[in-house]
Design a protein around this motif. Structure first.
Motif, PDB file in Angstrom:
ATOM      1  N   SER A  84       0.829  -1.224   0.000  1.00  8.84           N
ATOM      2  CA  SER A  84       0.000   0.000   0.000  1.00  8.84           C
ATOM      3  C   SER A  84       0.854   1.261   0.000  1.00  8.84           C
ATOM      4  N   MET A  85       2.114   1.155   0.428  1.00  5.62           N
ATOM      5  CA  MET A  85       3.022   2.295   0.404  1.00  5.62           C
ATOM      6  C   MET A  85       3.618   2.539  -0.972  1.00  5.62           C
ATOM      7  N   THR A  86       3.461   1.589  -1.854  1.00 10.28           N
ATOM      8  CA  THR A  86       4.267   1.564  -3.068  1.00 10.28           C
ATOM      9  C   THR A  86       3.430   1.674  -4.335  1.00 10.28           C
ATOM     10  N   VAL A  87       2.715   0.605  -4.646  1.00 13.10           N
ATOM     11  CA  VAL A  87       2.044   0.511  -5.952  1.00 13.10           C
ATOM     12  C   VAL A  87       1.026   1.633  -6.176  1.00 13.10           C
ATOM     13  N   PRO A  88       0.116   1.919  -5.242  1.00 16.56           N
ATOM     14  CA  PRO A  88      -0.876   2.966  -5.546  1.00 16.56           C
ATOM     15  C   PRO A  88      -0.235   4.333  -5.777  1.00 16.56           C
ATOM     16  N   PHE A  89       0.802   4.648  -5.006  1.00 14.98           N
ATOM     17  CA  PHE A  89       1.402   5.980  -5.107  1.00 14.98           C
ATOM     18  C   PHE A  89       2.278   6.101  -6.356  1.00 14.98           C
ATOM     19  N   TYR A  90       3.084   5.085  -6.624  1.00 14.39           N
ATOM     20  CA  TYR A  90       3.886   5.154  -7.845  1.00 14.39           C
ATOM     21  C   TYR A  90       2.980   5.195  -9.076  1.00 14.39           C
ATOM     22  N   SER A  91       1.941   4.394  -9.046  1.00 11.70           N
ATOM     23  CA  SER A  91       1.047   4.355 -10.202  1.00 11.70           C
ATOM     24  C   SER A  91       0.377   5.709 -10.423  1.00 11.70           C
ATOM     25  N   SER A  92      -0.101   6.321  -9.356  1.00 17.48           N
ATOM     26  CA  SER A  92      -0.809   7.595  -9.544  1.00 17.48           C
ATOM     27  C   SER A  92       0.164   8.714  -9.906  1.00 17.48           C
ATOM     28  N   MET A  93       1.372   8.699  -9.346  1.00 22.27           N
ATOM     29  CA  MET A  93       2.319   9.742  -9.719  1.00 22.27           C
ATOM     30  C   MET A  93       2.785   9.553 -11.168  1.00 22.27           C
ATOM     31  N   LEU A  94       2.827   8.325 -11.638  1.00 21.39           N
ATOM     32  CA  LEU A  94       3.152   8.115 -13.059  1.00 21.39           C
ATOM     33  C   LEU A  94       2.030   8.661 -13.954  1.00 21.39           C
ATOM     34  N   SER A  95       0.787   8.535 -13.509  1.00 20.31           N
ATOM     35  CA  SER A  95      -0.316   9.176 -14.255  1.00 20.31           C
ATOM     36  C   SER A  95      -0.116  10.684 -14.301  1.00 20.31           C
ATOM     37  N   ASN A  96       0.314  11.243 -13.177  1.00 18.75           N
ATOM     38  CA  ASN A  96       0.545  12.686 -13.141  1.00 18.75           C
ATOM     39  C   ASN A  96       1.669  13.082 -14.105  1.00 18.75           C
ATOM     40  N   LEU A  97       2.684  12.242 -14.197  1.00 15.88           N
ATOM     41  CA  LEU A  97       3.778  12.515 -15.142  1.00 15.88           C
ATOM     42  C   LEU A  97       3.244  12.492 -16.578  1.00 15.88           C
ATOM     43  N   GLU A  98       2.343  11.566 -16.879  1.00 16.18           N
ATOM     44  CA  GLU A  98       1.742  11.541 -18.221  1.00 16.18           C
ATOM     45  C   GLU A  98       0.982  12.841 -18.490  1.00 16.18           C
ATOM     46  N   HIS A 112       5.243   8.093 -23.342  1.00 12.78           N
ATOM     47  CA  HIS A 112       3.912   7.700 -22.851  1.00 12.78           C
ATOM     48  C   HIS A 112       3.764   6.180 -22.854  1.00 12.78           C
ATOM     49  N   ASP A 113       4.249   5.556 -23.916  1.00 14.89           N
ATOM     50  CA  ASP A 113       4.139   4.102 -24.007  1.00 14.89           C
ATOM     51  C   ASP A 113       4.944   3.429 -22.892  1.00 14.89           C
ATOM     52  N   ARG A 114       6.139   3.939 -22.623  1.00 12.34           N
ATOM     53  CA  ARG A 114       6.957   3.353 -21.549  1.00 12.34           C
ATOM     54  C   ARG A 114       6.242   3.477 -20.192  1.00 12.34           C
ATOM     55  N   ILE A 115       5.697   4.659 -19.937  1.00 16.78           N
ATOM     56  CA  ILE A 115       5.007   4.867 -18.654  1.00 16.78           C
ATOM     57  C   ILE A 115       3.826   3.897 -18.526  1.00 16.78           C
ATOM     58  N   ALA A 116       3.082   3.738 -19.616  1.00 15.13           N
ATOM     59  CA  ALA A 116       1.922   2.828 -19.576  1.00 15.13           C
ATOM     60  C   ALA A 116       2.380   1.392 -19.307  1.00 15.13           C
ATOM     61  N   ASN A 154      11.498  25.961 -19.084  1.00 11.73           N
ATOM     62  CA  ASN A 154      11.240  26.258 -20.495  1.00 11.73           C
ATOM     63  C   ASN A 154       9.967  27.071 -20.696  1.00 11.73           C
ATOM     64  N   GLY A 155       9.250  27.328 -19.628  1.00  8.18           N
ATOM     65  CA  GLY A 155       8.037  28.132 -19.759  1.00  8.18           C
ATOM     66  C   GLY A 155       6.778  27.342 -20.050  1.00  8.18           C
ATOM     67  N   VAL A 156       6.850  26.024 -19.983  1.00  8.19           N
ATOM     68  CA  VAL A 156       5.629  25.223 -20.175  1.00  8.19           C
ATOM     69  C   VAL A 156       4.650  25.588 -19.054  1.00  8.19           C
ATOM     70  N   PRO A 157       3.395  25.879 -19.403  1.00  8.48           N
ATOM     71  CA  PRO A 157       2.447  26.365 -18.391  1.00  8.48           C
ATOM     72  C   PRO A 157       1.894  25.244 -17.506  1.00  8.48           C
ATOM     73  N   VAL A 158       2.755  24.741 -16.631  1.00  6.99           N
ATOM     74  CA  VAL A 158       2.315  23.759 -15.638  1.00  6.99           C
ATOM     75  C   VAL A 158       2.663  24.303 -14.254  1.00  6.99           C
ATOM     76  N   GLY A 159       1.962  23.835 -13.259  1.00  6.99           N
ATOM     77  CA  GLY A 159       2.196  24.280 -11.892  1.00  6.99           C
ATOM     78  C   GLY A 159       2.120  23.112 -10.940  1.00  6.99           C
ATOM     79  N   LYS A 160       2.186  23.448  -9.665  1.00  7.96           N
ATOM     80  CA  LYS A 160       2.184  22.414  -8.632  1.00  7.96           C
ATOM     81  C   LYS A 160       0.960  21.515  -8.719  1.00  7.96           C
ATOM     82  N   GLY A 161      -0.203  22.112  -9.083  1.00  7.58           N
ATOM     83  CA  GLY A 161      -1.402  21.287  -9.226  1.00  7.58           C
ATOM     84  C   GLY A 161      -1.218  20.198 -10.271  1.00  7.58           C
ATOM     85  N   ASP A 162      -0.535  20.544 -11.364  1.00 10.28           N
ATOM     86  CA  ASP A 162      -0.291  19.538 -12.401  1.00 10.28           C
ATOM     87  C   ASP A 162       0.622  18.425 -11.908  1.00 10.28           C
ATOM     88  N   PHE A 163       1.560  18.784 -11.048  1.00 10.90           N
ATOM     89  CA  PHE A 163       2.457  17.776 -10.466  1.00 10.90           C
ATOM     90  C   PHE A 163       1.629  16.733  -9.717  1.00 10.90           C
TER      91      PHE A 163
END
Lengths: 185, 185
Positions: free
Chosen positions: A24-38, A107-111, A172-181
């Motif tokens: 529970s410390m590992t899979v759910p959090f890594y999986s969801s943060m990888l979604s955030n990276l996508e 994206h394919d690698r993350i999936a 680089n100026g990409v319009p992302v912020g902490k919420g996107d993280f």
């Protein structure tokens, strides 16, 4: 016990209490943060397309001449996730050659890594907190009890490379912020 | 179970197996990573002195005009550590006004936070994994079960700001590397 309605929860997680376990410390959090990276990469890709910027410019940018570029940061984020889940879950670490050169390939690698994370049975993680994990990191032999490996090595490395990827986009100026993280926005 | 001699362990941790608990996931790792942050800041300070660079240049630098400067990143790293340990350990979050303007003041803040972390009794963390943690983040009300708060909010935020601080140093050419992030070198 449910919290009051209308409060914000990370979208990838229910508000239900979780049992404390190495799974529970590992899979759910890594999986969801990888979604955030996508999500971050999708925003970067769309922004580059809109401004007619060659995606390779972003993918090969770095914050210092001797730091790794965005594409390598993404590969390393996924490596730390699959490495931890494989080692703690007692299966072989699946080798993923570092060949990605485009947003689509990343994206394919993350999936594929997310699929792998969810393929390791939860029961495999029983007692993983004090299983000795041994690995080679460059020229160095490392050994850790499982909890120390996860919380003192894998998690810091995962977020190190994830934040480095985010910082390259921001710089680089990409319009992302902490919420996107955190997958919002 | 002891690993083979001669293998590398993070210096802040023995090689002994650890019991899985909300305390063991939190205090030792935040404390040791805060030591690593002190190590990074000491190297930055020495480098600036050697090159006659005003320390305020580093402390106020940022990676993008709308990102926070180094001094704020350091303050936030400490905030996420003390916030988690206080909330999970059932004590008031100690308020630390964000007044630091020098390396010496940041070192002092980090030392005070480390002292605080070690002041909360381990027994207080029993069952903290499913205690509901409620807090205000900016305008947003957030609630999480303890494990989700720790692993899905506090830890990502802690490493986000720690890595942002590191990235600002790297981008300025301060001679630190991944080993320094882990307290070596």
């Amino acid at each position: 016990m449910q919290p009051a309605a209308g409060r914000w929860f990370p979208p990838h997680q229910s508000g239900d209490p979780m049992t404390l376990s190495m799974y529970s410390m590992t899979v759910p959090f890594y999986s969801s943060m990888l979604s955030n990276l996508e999500h971050l990469l999708s925003k970067a890709e769309a922004w580059a397309a809109e401004r007619k910027i060659d995606p390779a410019v972003l993918l090969n940018d770095r914050l210092a001449p001797d730091m790794l570029p965005l594409k390598r940061q993404v590969q390393l984020v996924t490596d730390h996730a699959k490495g931890a889940v494989a080692r703690l879950g007692g299966v072989e670490v699946p080798p993923f050659p570092d060949v990605e050169e485009t947003f689509a390939e990343l994206h394919d690698r993350i999936a594929r890594v997310r699929d792998f994370l969810h393929s390791v049975p939860e029961a495999n993680f029983a007692g993983a907190e004090d299983k000795i994990i041994s690995m080679k990191v460059g020229p160095m032999d490392m050994s850790f009890p499982g909890l120390q490996y996860l919380q003192g090595f894998s998690v810091p490395n995962f977020y190190f490379h994830l934040t480095a990827a985010y910082a390259i986009l921001r710089h680089n100026g990409v319009p992302v912020g902490k919420g996107d993280f955190f997958g919002r926005g």
